[in-house]
Design a protein around this motif. Structure first.
Motif, PDB file in Angstrom:
ATOM      1  N   ALA A 298     -43.719  30.174 -10.522  1.00 49.56           N
ATOM      2  CA  ALA A 298     -44.562  28.981 -10.489  1.00 49.56           C
ATOM      3  C   ALA A 298     -45.739  29.069 -11.465  1.00 49.56           C
ATOM      4  O   ALA A 298     -46.176  28.044 -12.004  1.00 49.56           O
ATOM      5  CB  ALA A 298     -45.085  28.765  -9.064  1.00 49.56           C
ATOM      6  N   ALA A 299     -46.262  30.251 -11.699  1.00 46.62           N
ATOM      7  CA  ALA A 299     -47.486  30.378 -12.494  1.00 46.62           C
ATOM      8  C   ALA A 299     -47.215  30.533 -13.981  1.00 46.62           C
ATOM      9  O   ALA A 299     -47.914  29.928 -14.810  1.00 46.62           O
ATOM     10  CB  ALA A 299     -48.303  31.564 -11.979  1.00 46.62           C
ATOM     11  N   VAL A 300     -46.233  31.334 -14.365  1.00 52.02           N
ATOM     12  CA  VAL A 300     -46.048  31.650 -15.780  1.00 52.02           C
ATOM     13  C   VAL A 300     -45.734  30.424 -16.634  1.00 52.02           C
ATOM     14  O   VAL A 300     -46.303  30.264 -17.729  1.00 52.02           O
ATOM     15  CB  VAL A 300     -44.954  32.736 -15.940  1.00 52.02           C
ATOM     16  CG1 VAL A 300     -44.639  32.967 -17.413  1.00 52.02           C
ATOM     17  CG2 VAL A 300     -45.408  34.036 -15.290  1.00 52.02           C
ATOM     18  N   PRO A 301     -44.865  29.511 -16.241  1.00 50.67           N
ATOM     19  CA  PRO A 301     -44.599  28.350 -17.106  1.00 50.67           C
ATOM     20  C   PRO A 301     -45.820  27.474 -17.361  1.00 50.67           C
ATOM     21  O   PRO A 301     -45.847  26.701 -18.328  1.00 50.67           O
ATOM     22  CB  PRO A 301     -43.519  27.569 -16.338  1.00 50.67           C
ATOM     23  CG  PRO A 301     -42.866  28.583 -15.465  1.00 50.67           C
ATOM     24  CD  PRO A 301     -43.970  29.519 -15.071  1.00 50.67           C
ATOM     25  N   GLN A 302     -46.863  27.563 -16.527  1.00 53.57           N
ATOM     26  CA  GLN A 302     -48.055  26.745 -16.712  1.00 53.57           C
ATOM     27  C   GLN A 302     -49.060  27.380 -17.671  1.00 53.57           C
ATOM     28  O   GLN A 302     -50.048  26.727 -18.011  1.00 53.57           O
ATOM     29  CB  GLN A 302     -48.724  26.505 -15.359  1.00 53.57           C
ATOM     30  CG  GLN A 302     -47.835  25.820 -14.344  1.00 53.57           C
ATOM     31  CD  GLN A 302     -48.545  25.607 -13.026  1.00 53.57           C
ATOM     32  OE1 GLN A 302     -49.779  25.504 -12.950  1.00 53.57           O
ATOM     33  NE2 GLN A 302     -47.780  25.529 -11.941  1.00 53.57           N
TER      34      GLN A 302
ATOM     35  N   VAL B  21     -39.721  31.973 -16.724  1.00 59.44           N
ATOM     36  CA  VAL B  21     -40.562  32.522 -17.788  1.00 59.44           C
ATOM     37  C   VAL B  21     -40.145  31.967 -19.144  1.00 59.44           C
ATOM     38  O   VAL B  21     -40.980  31.763 -20.041  1.00 59.44           O
ATOM     39  CB  VAL B  21     -40.482  34.067 -17.768  1.00 59.44           C
ATOM     40  CG1 VAL B  21     -41.088  34.661 -19.027  1.00 59.44           C
ATOM     41  CG2 VAL B  21     -41.203  34.617 -16.540  1.00 59.44           C
ATOM     42  N   ALA B  22     -38.875  31.715 -19.330  1.00 58.98           N
ATOM     43  CA  ALA B  22     -38.387  31.193 -20.609  1.00 58.98           C
ATOM     44  C   ALA B  22     -38.972  29.829 -20.937  1.00 58.98           C
ATOM     45  O   ALA B  22     -38.922  29.388 -22.097  1.00 58.98           O
ATOM     46  CB  ALA B  22     -36.866  31.131 -20.599  1.00 58.98           C
ATOM     47  N   ARG B  23     -39.558  29.131 -19.954  1.00 61.50           N
ATOM     48  CA  ARG B  23     -40.150  27.815 -20.209  1.00 61.50           C
ATOM     49  C   ARG B  23     -41.565  27.905 -20.744  1.00 61.50           C
ATOM     50  O   ARG B  23     -42.161  26.874 -21.078  1.00 61.50           O
ATOM     51  CB  ARG B  23     -40.131  26.986 -18.925  1.00 61.50           C
ATOM     52  CG  ARG B  23     -38.727  26.686 -18.419  1.00 61.50           C
ATOM     53  CD  ARG B  23     -38.749  25.531 -17.423  1.00 61.50           C
ATOM     54  NE  ARG B  23     -39.560  25.838 -16.245  1.00 61.50           N
ATOM     55  CZ  ARG B  23     -39.083  26.376 -15.120  1.00 61.50           C
ATOM     56  NH1 ARG B  23     -37.776  26.670 -15.041  1.00 61.50           N
ATOM     57  NH2 ARG B  23     -39.864  26.596 -14.090  1.00 61.50           N
TER      58      ARG B  23
END
Length: 444
Positions: free
Chosen positions: A326-330, A353-355
């Motif tokens: 939830a946190a890494v793509p932001q 994470v790829a996003r």
């Protein structure tokens, strides 16, 4: 007459009287034979043998030794030629005089040749480098260390006797602190040398000897507007929630862009949240082996650190897959992410994470990632530069082939102890790639 001598018979020759008397017995016959043998002349062969013996006894007087390889012995005026000792006195003297004159002429010729060579050298030196200049400067092979290294060595050796490092640049303090920590001399008294006088950088790789009291004093001293980098390695013994709160107790630190707290196993989500609230301009956050952290603070990272670029959460095994996904793509500016050692990370986290739009470096060592996650990563992040997959036992040739085809900018790929990979696939990935042809190029 009685007094007249009887005349000797004509048949008796002089000296035969004694012979006749000696020949009276057997011994007299042998003596006569010896006398006759001495009276006969010696044969020529015996004379030659005697002369040879005399020559052998006197050969040492005429011997002259000369090495075959000694070419410079020809100008020895005291020896002359090979025949100088075999000639007579006058001829030997003449030979020595001639040899001395010739040796002097040779010396003069050598001097003139040396002068001509020096004159040619002054006009221009014909020199060619023995090493290809394209290789750059030759690496230094001197055994003498630089003066700077010698000074640091002396300061490190007697660091207990130093009263202050005031005026020393922060860069030199960082190098000196690294040597002090390598020798395990960073006591609370020595550590005070590196964090007093409001430094801009505080880098202490080994803080195992600093307890809670010493760490509290440290964070109070470094909490100044000048602080740009705080790097405390192995600080778990003294760094906890109280020290994190004390660091930002006097107000935010807007100039601080790097914070690394290695091994802070006492730091909780609450303490980290307070710390990050006082570091709004943080660009790099490293929290390896922070075992008390959970997903609560990680979900707040995009709001607390909107400019974050480098995030290291290696061995933070209390983090859940849901909070990471939830946190890494932001994190829109995140370029480097390290999730090594978080065993629960799987394909769902990798797909999320790829996003991250700017991600260039990713660490997934010792995780549960499979070929499906790598395929999704290759499809979403074609500009990925570095990927670490050490000991990811579920990765096979299929996933690596997908990476090689999708991540055309991949420069670093670490797959140590990935036992299901074949040499053929690794060789294909390591082979140089031809850049794509520009549009409209008619080449093959």
């Amino acid at each position: 007459m009685a007094g007249r001598k009887r005349p000797r018979p004509a048949s008796e020759a002089p000296g035969q009287e004694g012979n006749a008397q000696v020949a009276a017995g057997p011994s007299g016959v042998q003596a006569a034979e010896n006398v006759e043998a001495r009276a006969q002349p010696a044969p020529a062969q015996d004379r030659r043998a005697d002369m040879a013996n005399i020559a052998r006894r006197r050969a040492a007087h005429f011997a002259h030794f000369k090495e075959e390889d000694d070419e410079e012995a020809t100008d020895n005026v005291h020896v002359g030629s090979n025949e100088a000792r075999t000639l007579g006195p006058w001829s030997s003297a003449v030979e020595l005089v001639n040899a001395r004159q010739q040796a002097q002429a040779d010396r003069e010729e050598r001097l003139r040749a040396s002068q001509r060579q020096q004159e040619r050298g002054k006009e221009g030196i014909d020199w060619q480098p023995s090493r290809d200049p394209a290789l750059g400067p030759r690496p230094a092979s001197s055994a003498v260390p630089p003066l700077f290294s010698m000074c640091l060595e002396v300061l490190t050796q007697y660091v207990d006797c130093i009263e202050s490092l005031w005026g020393l640049p922060d860069g030199i303090k960082v190098k000196m602190a690294a040597q002090v920590c390598a020798r395990r001399k960073l006591t609370p008294e020595v550590a005070r040398l590196f964090y007093v006088d409001a430094p801009g950088e505080v880098v202490l790789p080994d803080c195992t000897q600093l307890d809670a009291a010493a760490m509290s004093e440290l964070v109070k001293e470094v909490a100044t507007p000048r602080l740009e980098r705080l790097d405390l390695g192995w600080c778990g013994r003294g760094f906890g929630d109280a020290q994190a709160a004390a660091l930002v107790a006097s107000g935010p630190l807007p100039a601080t862009h790097t914070c690394s707290l290695g091994g802070a196993y006492k730091l909780s989500d609450e303490g980290l949240g307070k710390l990050l609230e006082g570091l709004p301009g943080l660009l790099s956050l490293s929290l390896p082996q922070a075992s008390r952290l959970t997903g609560a603070v990680v979900e707040r990272l995009p709001a607390l650190l909107p400019q974050i670029r480098h995030l290291n959460l290696a061995d933070c095994r209390g983090l859940s897959n849901e909070c990471l996904a939830a946190a890494v793509p932001q994190m829109m500016g995140l370029t480097s992410l390290n999730l090594d050692g978080i065993y629960t990370v799987d394909d769902c986290v990798v797909t999320a994470v790829a996003r991250a739009p700017c991600l260039r470096e990713l660490g997934l060592c010792y995780t549960q990632v499979t070929d499906a996650g790598l395929t999704a990563l290759a499809a979403s992040r074609p500009l990925l530069h570095s990927l670490r997959l050490d000991e990811c036992l579920k990765v096979t040739d299929r996933g690596i082939t997908a990476l090689a085809g999708g991540c055309r900018e991949l420069r670093v790929l670490s797959v140590r102890r990935c036992s299901k990979l074949s040499d053929q696939v690794l060789a294909a990935v390591a082979a140089p790639r031809r850049p794509p042809s520009p549009p409209g190029d008619g080449g093959a």
